[in-house]
Structures are given as C-alpha cells and as structure tokens.
Motif scaffolding. Structure first.
Motif, PDB file in Angstrom:
ATOM      1  N   ASP A 296       0.819  -1.211   0.000  1.00 33.91           N
ATOM      2  CA  ASP A 296       0.000   0.000   0.000  1.00 33.91           C
ATOM      3  C   ASP A 296       0.854   1.263   0.000  1.00 33.91           C
ATOM      4  N   LYS A 297       1.976   1.218   0.713  1.00 35.33           N
ATOM      5  CA  LYS A 297       2.863   2.380   0.740  1.00 35.33           C
ATOM      6  C   LYS A 297       3.535   2.541  -0.619  1.00 35.33           C
ATOM      7  N   ARG A 298       3.713   3.778  -1.013  1.00 38.67           N
ATOM      8  CA  ARG A 298       4.312   4.017  -2.313  1.00 38.67           C
ATOM      9  C   ARG A 298       5.834   3.978  -2.264  1.00 38.67           C
ATOM     10  N   PHE A 299       6.414   4.422  -1.159  1.00 46.36           N
ATOM     11  CA  PHE A 299       7.864   4.506  -1.048  1.00 46.36           C
ATOM     12  C   PHE A 299       8.360   3.612   0.084  1.00 46.36           C
ATOM     13  N   HIS A 300       9.488   2.929  -0.160  1.00 48.27           N
ATOM     14  CA  HIS A 300      10.090   2.040   0.836  1.00 48.27           C
ATOM     15  C   HIS A 300      11.585   2.307   0.867  1.00 48.27           C
ATOM     16  N   TYR A 301      12.169   2.236   2.053  1.00 51.28           N
ATOM     17  CA  TYR A 301      13.610   2.375   2.126  1.00 51.28           C
ATOM     18  C   TYR A 301      14.255   0.999   2.103  1.00 51.28           C
ATOM     19  N   ALA A 302      15.538   0.973   1.755  1.00 53.47           N
ATOM     20  CA  ALA A 302      16.235  -0.274   1.456  1.00 53.47           C
ATOM     21  C   ALA A 302      16.255  -1.244   2.624  1.00 53.47           C
ATOM     22  N   SER A 303      16.446  -0.750   3.839  1.00 51.68           N
ATOM     23  CA  SER A 303      16.496  -1.676   4.976  1.00 51.68           C
ATOM     24  C   SER A 303      15.139  -2.333   5.208  1.00 51.68           C
ATOM     25  N   GLU A 304      14.062  -1.627   4.927  1.00 49.15           N
ATOM     26  CA  GLU A 304      12.730  -2.221   5.051  1.00 49.15           C
ATOM     27  C   GLU A 304      12.524  -3.326   4.008  1.00 49.15           C
ATOM     28  N   ILE A 305      12.936  -3.056   2.771  1.00 50.46           N
ATOM     29  CA  ILE A 305      12.819  -4.066   1.714  1.00 50.46           C
ATOM     30  C   ILE A 305      13.677  -5.273   2.061  1.00 50.46           C
ATOM     31  N   SER A 306      14.876  -5.029   2.548  1.00 45.18           N
ATOM     32  CA  SER A 306      15.796  -6.108   2.906  1.00 45.18           C
ATOM     33  C   SER A 306      15.220  -7.004   3.994  1.00 45.18           C
ATOM     34  N   SER A 307      14.631  -6.409   5.012  1.00 47.94           N
ATOM     35  CA  SER A 307      14.098  -7.220   6.106  1.00 47.94           C
ATOM     36  C   SER A 307      12.835  -7.963   5.704  1.00 47.94           C
ATOM     37  N   LYS A 308      11.986  -7.345   4.912  1.00 48.71           N
ATOM     38  CA  LYS A 308      10.739  -8.010   4.498  1.00 48.71           C
ATOM     39  C   LYS A 308      11.005  -9.179   3.562  1.00 48.71           C
ATOM     40  N   LEU A 309      11.954  -9.007   2.631  1.00 44.35           N
ATOM     41  CA  LEU A 309      12.227 -10.050   1.639  1.00 44.35           C
ATOM     42  C   LEU A 309      13.355 -10.986   2.042  1.00 44.35           C
ATOM     43  N   LYS A 310      14.001 -10.691   3.181  1.00 43.19           N
ATOM     44  CA  LYS A 310      15.107 -11.504   3.686  1.00 43.19           C
ATOM     45  C   LYS A 310      16.233 -11.618   2.642  1.00 43.19           C
ATOM     46  N   ILE A 311      16.613 -10.446   2.121  1.00 46.92           N
ATOM     47  CA  ILE A 311      17.730 -10.328   1.188  1.00 46.92           C
ATOM     48  C   ILE A 311      18.829  -9.558   1.904  1.00 46.92           C
ATOM     49  N   ASP A 312      20.081  -9.980   1.720  1.00 45.02           N
ATOM     50  CA  ASP A 312      21.210  -9.284   2.328  1.00 45.02           C
ATOM     51  C   ASP A 312      21.194  -7.813   1.907  1.00 45.02           C
ATOM     52  N   TYR A 313      21.423  -6.923   2.868  1.00 42.87           N
ATOM     53  CA  TYR A 313      21.302  -5.482   2.630  1.00 42.87           C
ATOM     54  C   TYR A 313      22.276  -4.994   1.563  1.00 42.87           C
ATOM     55  N   ALA A 314      23.533  -5.426   1.632  1.00 45.45           N
ATOM     56  CA  ALA A 314      24.531  -4.985   0.652  1.00 45.45           C
ATOM     57  C   ALA A 314      24.182  -5.472  -0.748  1.00 45.45           C
ATOM     58  N   TYR A 315      23.724  -6.720  -0.846  1.00 45.03           N
ATOM     59  CA  TYR A 315      23.316  -7.260  -2.142  1.00 45.03           C
ATOM     60  C   TYR A 315      22.085  -6.524  -2.672  1.00 45.03           C
ATOM     61  N   LEU A 316      21.164  -6.164  -1.782  1.00 42.24           N
ATOM     62  CA  LEU A 316      19.968  -5.435  -2.198  1.00 42.24           C
ATOM     63  C   LEU A 316      20.336  -4.060  -2.743  1.00 42.24           C
ATOM     64  N   LEU A 317      21.279  -3.369  -2.107  1.00 37.33           N
ATOM     65  CA  LEU A 317      21.702  -2.060  -2.610  1.00 37.33           C
ATOM     66  C   LEU A 317      22.306  -2.174  -4.004  1.00 37.33           C
ATOM     67  N   LYS A 318      23.082  -3.220  -4.230  1.00 34.04           N
ATOM     68  CA  LYS A 318      23.650  -3.457  -5.559  1.00 34.04           C
ATOM     69  C   LYS A 318      22.535  -3.739  -6.563  1.00 34.04           C
ATOM     70  N   THR A 319      21.556  -4.525  -6.165  1.00 29.32           N
ATOM     71  CA  THR A 319      20.428  -4.846  -7.029  1.00 29.32           C
ATOM     72  C   THR A 319      19.603  -3.603  -7.346  1.00 29.32           C
ATOM     73  N   LEU A 320      19.344  -2.771  -6.339  1.00 34.15           N
ATOM     74  CA  LEU A 320      18.574  -1.551  -6.560  1.00 34.15           C
ATOM     75  C   LEU A 320      19.312  -0.583  -7.486  1.00 34.15           C
TER      76      LEU A 320
END
Length: 82
Positions: free
Chosen positions: A16-40
């Motif tokens: 429902d939220k339009r904007f998400h920060y990287a640490s929130e996406i990382s914790s919800k999807l259980k993806i490593d934070y550093a890898y998620l930043l590279k992916t983003l």
C-alpha cells in the motif's frame, strides 16, 4: 530479470505504501542489505525503480505505468518456482 529483482518489483507493486527504504525491503524479503543495494542500483540503471532522498534516507518506488516490468517479474518468479 533475476529472481531477487523480480521479488523486489513484486514487493514494491503489491504494498500500500508508495515509497520504501532499502532496509525495510531487505528485512521483508530476507535479502542481504549490501546485495539489495547493488540490485537496486542495477534496477535504477535499467529504469525500473527511482530513488527519492528525504531526511537523509533514500526511498525507492516503481515507475508509474510500467506494467510490463511487473508482468516480467511474475513470469520470472513462476519460471523459477516450477
């Protein structure tokens, strides 16, 4: 499209939220934070997501009107799960 990219696209599209920060996406999807930043960063270069900087945090969102990206993500996840 890679599987983790597809997971991020589906997550950003389905909440429902339009904007998400990287640490929130990382914790919800259980993806490593550093890898998620590279992916983003890769997804930003491809034009799938855009960052917005507010209050020293960077929020991410999907571009509006990009339904083909969501369809590609669904196809990638369905191919991966079978």
């Amino acid at each position: 499209m890679r599987v983790n990219e597809a997971r991020v696209v589906i997550f950003l599209n389905s909440t429902d939220k339009r904007f998400h920060y990287a640490s929130e996406i990382s914790s919800k999807l259980k993806i490593d934070y550093a890898y998620l930043l590279k992916t983003l960063k890769t997804m930003k270069g491809a034009g799938w997501v855009y960052p917005i900087k507010r209050e020293r945090k960077i929020f991410y969102s999907l571009f509006n009107g990009e339904e083909h990206i969501v369809k590609d993500a669904i196809a990638t996840l369905s191919k991966f799960n079978t």
